[in-house]
Enzyme design. Sequence first.
Site, PDB file in Angstrom:
ATOM      1  N   GLU A   1     -10.799   3.567   7.094  1.00  0.00           N
ATOM      2  CA  GLU A   1      -9.775   4.533   7.532  1.00  0.00           C
ATOM      3  C   GLU A   1     -10.524   5.674   8.238  1.00  0.00           C
ATOM      4  O   GLU A   1     -10.187   6.050   9.345  1.00  0.00           O
ATOM      5  CB  GLU A   1      -8.977   5.058   6.325  1.00  0.00           C
ATOM      6  CG  GLU A   1      -7.884   6.068   6.698  1.00  0.00           C
ATOM      7  CD  GLU A   1      -7.256   6.754   5.480  1.00  0.00           C
ATOM      8  OE1 GLU A   1      -7.870   6.733   4.380  1.00  0.00           O
ATOM      9  OE2 GLU A   1      -6.157   7.341   5.641  1.00  0.00           O
TER      10      GLU A   1
ATOM     11  N   HIS B   1       0.849  -1.201   0.000  1.00  0.00           N
ATOM     12  CA  HIS B   1       0.000   0.000   0.000  1.00  0.00           C
ATOM     13  C   HIS B   1       0.884   1.250   0.000  1.00  0.00           C
ATOM     14  O   HIS B   1       1.330   1.714   1.053  1.00  0.00           O
ATOM     15  CB  HIS B   1      -0.916  -0.033   1.237  1.00  0.00           C
ATOM     16  CG  HIS B   1      -1.974   1.025   1.248  1.00  0.00           C
ATOM     17  ND1 HIS B   1      -3.328   0.739   1.290  1.00  0.00           N
ATOM     18  CD2 HIS B   1      -1.909   2.375   1.222  1.00  0.00           C
ATOM     19  CE1 HIS B   1      -4.023   1.848   1.308  1.00  0.00           C
ATOM     20  NE2 HIS B   1      -3.179   2.875   1.266  1.00  0.00           N
TER      21      HIS B   1
ATOM     22  N   ASP C   1       1.860   4.001   3.072  1.00  0.00           N
ATOM     23  CA  ASP C   1       0.850   4.889   2.479  1.00  0.00           C
ATOM     24  C   ASP C   1       1.502   6.028   1.669  1.00  0.00           C
ATOM     25  O   ASP C   1       1.530   5.968   0.443  1.00  0.00           O
ATOM     26  CB  ASP C   1      -0.058   5.452   3.593  1.00  0.00           C
ATOM     27  CG  ASP C   1      -1.483   5.705   3.155  1.00  0.00           C
ATOM     28  OD1 ASP C   1      -1.836   5.335   2.022  1.00  0.00           O
ATOM     29  OD2 ASP C   1      -2.259   6.271   3.960  1.00  0.00           O
TER      30      ASP C   1
ATOM     31  N   HIS D   1      -9.759   1.563  -0.250  1.00  0.00           N
ATOM     32  CA  HIS D   1      -9.613   2.201   1.055  1.00  0.00           C
ATOM     33  C   HIS D   1     -10.967   2.131   1.770  1.00  0.00           C
ATOM     34  O   HIS D   1     -11.975   2.615   1.246  1.00  0.00           O
ATOM     35  CB  HIS D   1      -9.221   3.667   0.900  1.00  0.00           C
ATOM     36  CG  HIS D   1      -7.792   3.894   0.532  1.00  0.00           C
ATOM     37  ND1 HIS D   1      -7.220   3.383  -0.595  1.00  0.00           N
ATOM     38  CD2 HIS D   1      -6.804   4.584   1.175  1.00  0.00           C
ATOM     39  CE1 HIS D   1      -5.945   3.751  -0.646  1.00  0.00           C
ATOM     40  NE2 HIS D   1      -5.654   4.472   0.413  1.00  0.00           N
TER      41      HIS D   1
HETATM   42  N1  ADE Z   1      -4.542   8.970  -1.027  1.00  0.00           N
HETATM   43  C1  ADE Z   1      -3.296   9.028  -0.573  1.00  0.00           C
HETATM   44  N2  ADE Z   1      -3.253   8.690   0.732  1.00  0.00           N
HETATM   45  C2  ADE Z   1      -4.524   8.415   1.101  1.00  0.00           C
HETATM   46  C3  ADE Z   1      -5.133   8.016   2.308  1.00  0.00           C
HETATM   47  N3  ADE Z   1      -4.434   7.803   3.431  1.00  0.00           N
HETATM   48  N4  ADE Z   1      -6.468   7.852   2.323  1.00  0.00           N
HETATM   49  C4  ADE Z   1      -7.184   8.036   1.221  1.00  0.00           C
HETATM   50  N5  ADE Z   1      -6.658   8.410   0.054  1.00  0.00           N
HETATM   51  C5  ADE Z   1      -5.333   8.601  -0.008  1.00  0.00           C
HETATM   52 ZN    ZN Z   2      -3.679   4.897   0.997  1.00  0.00          ZN
END
Ligand code: ADE
Ligand code: ZN
Length: 323
Positions: free
Chosen positions: A189, A9, A267, A186
């Site tokens: 989160e 990721h 990330d 995603h």
């Molecule tokens: N794009 C880049 N990082 C992200 C994240 N943590 N959450 C959603 N979209 C993203």
């Molecule tokens: Zn991400």
Amino acid sequence: MSIPKIELHLHIEGAAPPAFIRGLAQEKGTNLEGVFNKDGSYRFENFNQFLSVYEAACTVLTGPDDFGRLTTAVLEQSIEQGVIYTEAFLSPDFCGGGDVGAWREYMHAMQEAAAKLPQIEMRGIITCIRHFGPDQAKTAAICARETAGEFITGFGMGGDEMQGTQGDFAYSFDMAREAGLRLTTHAGEWGGAESVWQAVRDLKVERIGHGVQAIDDPALVDHLAEHQIVLEVCPGSNVALGVYADWRSHPIERLRERGVPVTVSTDDPPFFHTTLSEEYDLLGHHFGWEEETIRAVNVTAANAAFCDAATRDKLLKALEPAS
Ligand code: ADE
Ligand code: ZN
């Protein structure tokens, strides 16, 4: 740490060193007012500002050559961290605006750059951006369908999880699945456990980006464990963006203990002042992860990688302890 690492990721633009973006801005005479702090780091205080700064930084990445250079810079960074295999999220929206012909050129530039670095293997996950909406996502899915193959092996979605539902994007995910691509999105989160349920039920993904808020729903934790749905966990990102107040309260270890397959990624490492080695150091410090756990988590990542069987075998071999 000598254990080779597998990262599942990583957003290619989000991995851009600030100096790289500043250099391009200078070359092109672009004013990136508001993107950097005085000390040169990326400037944001919350997730929405992060997304804005991220997109502003992307405005200096204007052609395939820029993305080729970016890929080299990002992979060199990963090699330094002991990463032997990486999956990068690639967005046609930032690479030609969703036009398939243009996308092909950007993709070839990234693939060629990756091929020059034999120390690391790279695959691309084409990523639509949730806050750009379902229609724009279809253009990303068409790019994915048209370039699915050895290098482009997955389809996913990033962006603002609070816009719309996962199911709004089902058409694009169905198209990608029919093209033979593997799927991740995603979820969990920002959008809570319900967003993870949506991802599993409405998009039928086999991996989840983040997914950490699943911890709030015991039935969901059981479901993820039972169906071995793999989480791409990015603890440093979650702490930097305020999903969790600190490392101690991060649920990665509780999820792992409950049998959910977890993997570890960064990330957007320069945005969050992290590296993959630092993530593992902090997992060791806060949750007592030792070599055996780190190796097992990377084996989970190898098994969940969107790659062919020969590559997977190679990764699993590299992860075997020296006898
Ligand atoms: N794009 C880049 N990082 C992200 C994240 N943590 N959450 C959603 N979209 C993203
Ligand atoms: Zn991400």
